[in-house]
Scaffold this motif. Structure first.
Motif, PDB file in Angstrom:
ATOM      1  N   GLU A  82       0.838  -1.209   0.000  1.00  0.00           N
ATOM      2  CA  GLU A  82       0.000   0.000   0.000  1.00  0.00           C
ATOM      3  C   GLU A  82       0.871   1.256   0.000  1.00  0.00           C
ATOM      4  O   GLU A  82       2.090   1.161   0.078  1.00  0.00           O
TER       5      GLU A  82
ATOM      6  N   VAL B  33       2.252   4.851   1.577  1.00  0.00           N
ATOM      7  CA  VAL B  33       2.484   5.623   2.793  1.00  0.00           C
ATOM      8  C   VAL B  33       1.709   6.944   2.644  1.00  0.00           C
ATOM      9  O   VAL B  33       1.487   7.411   1.516  1.00  0.00           O
TER      10      VAL B  33
ATOM     11  N   GLY C  78       9.279   7.627  -8.746  1.00  0.00           N
ATOM     12  CA  GLY C  78       8.226   7.043  -7.915  1.00  0.00           C
ATOM     13  C   GLY C  78       7.514   8.062  -7.038  1.00  0.00           C
ATOM     14  O   GLY C  78       6.857   7.699  -6.069  1.00  0.00           O
TER      15      GLY C  78
ATOM     16  N   ILE D 150      10.000  -7.992 -11.561  1.00  0.00           N
ATOM     17  CA  ILE D 150      10.152  -7.827 -10.115  1.00  0.00           C
ATOM     18  C   ILE D 150      10.654  -9.109  -9.464  1.00  0.00           C
ATOM     19  O   ILE D 150      11.490  -9.069  -8.559  1.00  0.00           O
TER      20      ILE D 150
ATOM     21  N   ASN E  82      19.674  -8.635 -16.419  1.00  0.00           N
ATOM     22  CA  ASN E  82      20.822  -7.758 -16.114  1.00  0.00           C
ATOM     23  C   ASN E  82      21.609  -8.379 -14.959  1.00  0.00           C
ATOM     24  O   ASN E  82      21.671  -7.836 -13.866  1.00  0.00           O
TER      25      ASN E  82
ATOM     26  N   ARG F 226      14.173  -7.471  -2.405  1.00  0.00           N
ATOM     27  CA  ARG F 226      13.374  -6.585  -1.568  1.00  0.00           C
ATOM     28  C   ARG F 226      12.224  -7.341  -0.913  1.00  0.00           C
ATOM     29  O   ARG F 226      11.653  -8.250  -1.508  1.00  0.00           O
TER      30      ARG F 226
ATOM     31  N   VAL G   6      17.323  -2.120 -21.859  1.00  0.00           N
ATOM     32  CA  VAL G   6      17.731  -1.006 -20.989  1.00  0.00           C
ATOM     33  C   VAL G   6      18.391   0.085 -21.839  1.00  0.00           C
ATOM     34  O   VAL G   6      18.092   1.272 -21.683  1.00  0.00           O
TER      35      VAL G   6
HETATM   36  P1  AP5 Z   1       9.286   2.089  -4.896  1.00  0.00           P
HETATM   37  O1  AP5 Z   1      10.592   1.715  -4.335  1.00  0.00           O
HETATM   38  O2  AP5 Z   1       9.131   3.431  -5.519  1.00  0.00           O
HETATM   39  O3  AP5 Z   1       8.843   0.948  -5.886  1.00  0.00           O
HETATM   40  P2  AP5 Z   1       7.991   0.946  -7.264  1.00  0.00           P
HETATM   41  O4  AP5 Z   1       7.467   2.243  -7.728  1.00  0.00           O
HETATM   42  O5  AP5 Z   1       6.973  -0.096  -7.039  1.00  0.00           O
HETATM   43  O6  AP5 Z   1       8.999   0.684  -8.333  1.00  0.00           O
HETATM   44  P3  AP5 Z   1      10.121  -0.353  -8.322  1.00  0.00           P
HETATM   45  O7  AP5 Z   1      11.300   0.170  -7.569  1.00  0.00           O
HETATM   46  O8  AP5 Z   1       9.564  -1.688  -7.870  1.00  0.00           O
HETATM   47  O9  AP5 Z   1      10.431  -0.519  -9.884  1.00  0.00           O
HETATM   48  P4  AP5 Z   1      11.212   0.378 -10.923  1.00  0.00           P
HETATM   49  O10 AP5 Z   1      10.254   0.947 -11.898  1.00  0.00           O
HETATM   50  O11 AP5 Z   1      12.153   1.319 -10.250  1.00  0.00           O
HETATM   51  O12 AP5 Z   1      12.022  -0.774 -11.678  1.00  0.00           O
HETATM   52  P5  AP5 Z   1      13.583  -1.164 -11.645  1.00  0.00           P
HETATM   53  O13 AP5 Z   1      14.363  -0.156 -12.405  1.00  0.00           O
HETATM   54  O14 AP5 Z   1      14.006  -1.529 -10.274  1.00  0.00           O
HETATM   55  O15 AP5 Z   1       8.159   2.001  -3.765  1.00  0.00           O
HETATM   56  C1  AP5 Z   1       8.098   0.910  -2.866  1.00  0.00           C
HETATM   57  C2  AP5 Z   1       6.990   1.184  -1.839  1.00  0.00           C
HETATM   58  O16 AP5 Z   1       7.304   2.374  -1.083  1.00  0.00           O
HETATM   59  C3  AP5 Z   1       5.598   1.446  -2.414  1.00  0.00           C
HETATM   60  O17 AP5 Z   1       4.891   0.250  -2.675  1.00  0.00           O
HETATM   61  C4  AP5 Z   1       4.958   2.279  -1.295  1.00  0.00           C
HETATM   62  O18 AP5 Z   1       4.536   1.469  -0.224  1.00  0.00           O
HETATM   63  C5  AP5 Z   1       6.129   3.132  -0.795  1.00  0.00           C
HETATM   64  N1  AP5 Z   1       6.234   4.405  -1.518  1.00  0.00           N
HETATM   65  C6  AP5 Z   1       7.274   4.813  -2.315  1.00  0.00           C
HETATM   66  N2  AP5 Z   1       7.040   6.031  -2.816  1.00  0.00           N
HETATM   67  C7  AP5 Z   1       5.836   6.421  -2.322  1.00  0.00           C
HETATM   68  C8  AP5 Z   1       5.043   7.588  -2.528  1.00  0.00           C
HETATM   69  N3  AP5 Z   1       5.443   8.605  -3.311  1.00  0.00           N
HETATM   70  N4  AP5 Z   1       3.851   7.635  -1.875  1.00  0.00           N
HETATM   71  C9  AP5 Z   1       3.432   6.645  -1.065  1.00  0.00           C
HETATM   72  N5  AP5 Z   1       4.131   5.510  -0.849  1.00  0.00           N
HETATM   73  C10 AP5 Z   1       5.322   5.404  -1.484  1.00  0.00           C
HETATM   74  O19 AP5 Z   1      13.513  -2.489 -12.569  1.00  0.00           O
HETATM   75  C11 AP5 Z   1      12.875  -3.680 -12.114  1.00  0.00           C
HETATM   76  C12 AP5 Z   1      13.699  -4.903 -12.562  1.00  0.00           C
HETATM   77  O20 AP5 Z   1      13.684  -5.003 -13.991  1.00  0.00           O
HETATM   78  C13 AP5 Z   1      15.180  -4.849 -12.155  1.00  0.00           C
HETATM   79  O21 AP5 Z   1      15.593  -6.147 -11.811  1.00  0.00           O
HETATM   80  C14 AP5 Z   1      15.913  -4.358 -13.436  1.00  0.00           C
HETATM   81  O22 AP5 Z   1      17.243  -4.850 -13.520  1.00  0.00           O
HETATM   82  C15 AP5 Z   1      15.026  -4.936 -14.526  1.00  0.00           C
HETATM   83  N6  AP5 Z   1      14.932  -4.070 -15.696  1.00  0.00           N
HETATM   84  C16 AP5 Z   1      14.828  -2.710 -15.724  1.00  0.00           C
HETATM   85  N7  AP5 Z   1      14.714  -2.282 -16.996  1.00  0.00           N
HETATM   86  C17 AP5 Z   1      14.741  -3.385 -17.778  1.00  0.00           C
HETATM   87  C18 AP5 Z   1      14.642  -3.602 -19.209  1.00  0.00           C
HETATM   88  N8  AP5 Z   1      14.493  -2.571 -20.059  1.00  0.00           N
HETATM   89  N9  AP5 Z   1      14.697  -4.860 -19.674  1.00  0.00           N
HETATM   90  C19 AP5 Z   1      14.834  -5.908 -18.813  1.00  0.00           C
HETATM   91  N10 AP5 Z   1      14.945  -5.775 -17.458  1.00  0.00           N
HETATM   92  C20 AP5 Z   1      14.886  -4.532 -16.960  1.00  0.00           C
END
Ligand code: AP5
Length: 214
Positions: free
Chosen positions: A57, A59, A85, A120, A138, A156, A198
């Motif tokens: 959820e 925050v 984010g 993820i 990657n 995570r 990427v």
């Molecule tokens: P947060 O940490 O912001 O997570 P998220 O938005 O769910 O995004 P992720 O970090 O999971 O994904 P990403 O888009 O950054 O992808 P990544 O580059 O890592 O938030 C976590 C929690 O915190 C929320 O659920 C909430 O509870 C809270 N929160 C945070 N901000 C908040 C706010 N503003 N308000 C309220 N609550 C908040 O890539 C994913 C994977 O894919 C990696 O393994 C990567 O190596 C791979 N990958 C990336 N690009 C490619 C590609 N082009 N091809 C293949 N693989 C790839």
């Protein structure tokens, strides 16, 4: 210059933010990383946020806006920043406006639900630096170890399939309204296909930033 990366979990926001921040010499403001730091430090905020994040959820808007406002007062934000984010609700976006914090460009990284779960579930991170890996797409040079420090990589806590599905639902309900919000705001808005390599995505974002003259 202030940039927003909008997109569902796993769309690649953090991965691309690291490149663009380096290119432009601006800080990456990831509210997710800030909350994870608070958890690691065992602060009151961290303890409260942990339970919410483990359910997938959001925050509360007040807490997040307080964190971001404090962060923006740091001198490294003088020349701009990249919000990764954040904002995640209309109330958070309104909070930025109310504080007169103008945004120049929004990039929306798009990805299907199926790919989100695959991305993820294979993600591994180096906690200290925030470096992001994927076991399939990657991989680190040596299995399970960070390329720079050789310390172990971790998964995570909120990256289980059940929690990811909850996070996607929260994204569609509470964050997706920001698509129309920003499209109608007059800010430069770019849709990016997250189902590319990427490097392709990085080049796409770089080219659009140059074309937008920011
Ligand atoms: P947060 O940490 O912001 O997570 P998220 O938005 O769910 O995004 P992720 O970090 O999971 O994904 P990403 O888009 O950054 O992808 P990544 O580059 O890592 O938030 C976590 C929690 O915190 C929320 O659920 C909430 O509870 C809270 N929160 C945070 N901000 C908040 C706010 N503003 N308000 C309220 N609550 C908040 O890539 C994913 C994977 O894919 C990696 O393994 C990567 O190596 C791979 N990958 C990336 N690009 C490619 C590609 N082009 N091809 C293949 N693989 C790839």
């Amino acid at each position: 210059m202030r940039i927003i990366f909008l997109g569902p979990p796993g769309a690649g926001k953090g991965t691309q933010a690291q490149f663009i921040c380096q290119d432009r010499n601006i800080p990456q403001i990831s509210t997710g990383d800030m909350l994870r730091n608070a958890i690691a430090e065992g602060t009151k905020l961290g303890l409260e946020a942990q339970k919410i994040m483990e359910r997938g959820e959001l925050v509360s808007d007040d807490v997040i806006l307080g964190l971001v406002r404090d962060r923006l007062r740091q001198p490294d934000c003088e020349n701009g920043c990249l919000f990764d984010g954040f904002p995640r609700t209309v109330a958070q976006a309104d909070g930025l406006n109310d504080a007169n914090i103008a945004v120049d460009v929004v990039f929306e990284l798009q990805l299907s639900d199926e790919l989100i779960v695959r991305r993820i579930s294979g993600r591994r991170v180096h906690e200290e630096s925030g470096r992001i890996y994927h076991i399939e797409f990657n991989p680190p040079k040596v299995d399970h170890l960070d390329d720079v420090t050789w310390q172990p990589l971790v998964q995570r806590h909120d990256d289980s399939e059940a929690v990811v599905r909850a996070r996607v639902e929260v994204y569609r309900e509470q964050t997706a309204p920001l698509v129309d919000y920003y499209k109608n705001s007059g800010v430069r808005y770019f849709e990016i296909d997250g189902d590319a390599t990427v490097d392709e995505i990085r080049n796409n974002i770089r080219e659009r930033l140059i074309a937008a003259e920011v």
